[in-house]
Motif scaffolding. Structure first.
Motif: not given
Length: 105
Positions: A19-34, A72-79
């Protein structure tokens, strides 16, 4: 503007709600394998996001060819983040910040 770094481990078979959080955005910038075991590393790993009930493919990882991917993905709600790798975890990274569009309508 305050930036809060975030990272999450998404384990095999366990979708991760975010969840991005109230009044916030979440910018997803990178993913990697464990950690990849030598005999388990040739699979393609499909990455998914579920947003508003729709499951979409974000990309594909491979330990030999592309063990990490930038977004370069931006979310402003739950996902929800998930992946199709049965042999380990995938790590998603990004940051949260104030939603400037709410301040300036």
């Amino acid at each position: 503007m305050l930036f809060i770094f975030n990272g999450v481990e998404v384990k095999s078979g366990e979708p991760c709600p975010v969840e991005a959080g109230q009044g916030r955005i979440l910018h997803l910038s990178q993913v990697c394998l464990g950690e990849v075991k030598k005999d388990k590393g040739n699979d393609c790993v499909y990455l998914y996001v579920t947003d508003n009930g729709k499951k979409l493919v974000l990309g594909t990882l491979s330990s030999e060819k592309f063990p990490q991917l930038q977004f370069d993905l931006v979310f402003d709600d739950k996902f929800e983040l998930s992946h199709g790798w049965k042999n380990g975890s995938v790590y998603f990274h990004g940051y949260r910040c104030d939603n400037q569009s709410e301040e300036y309508p």
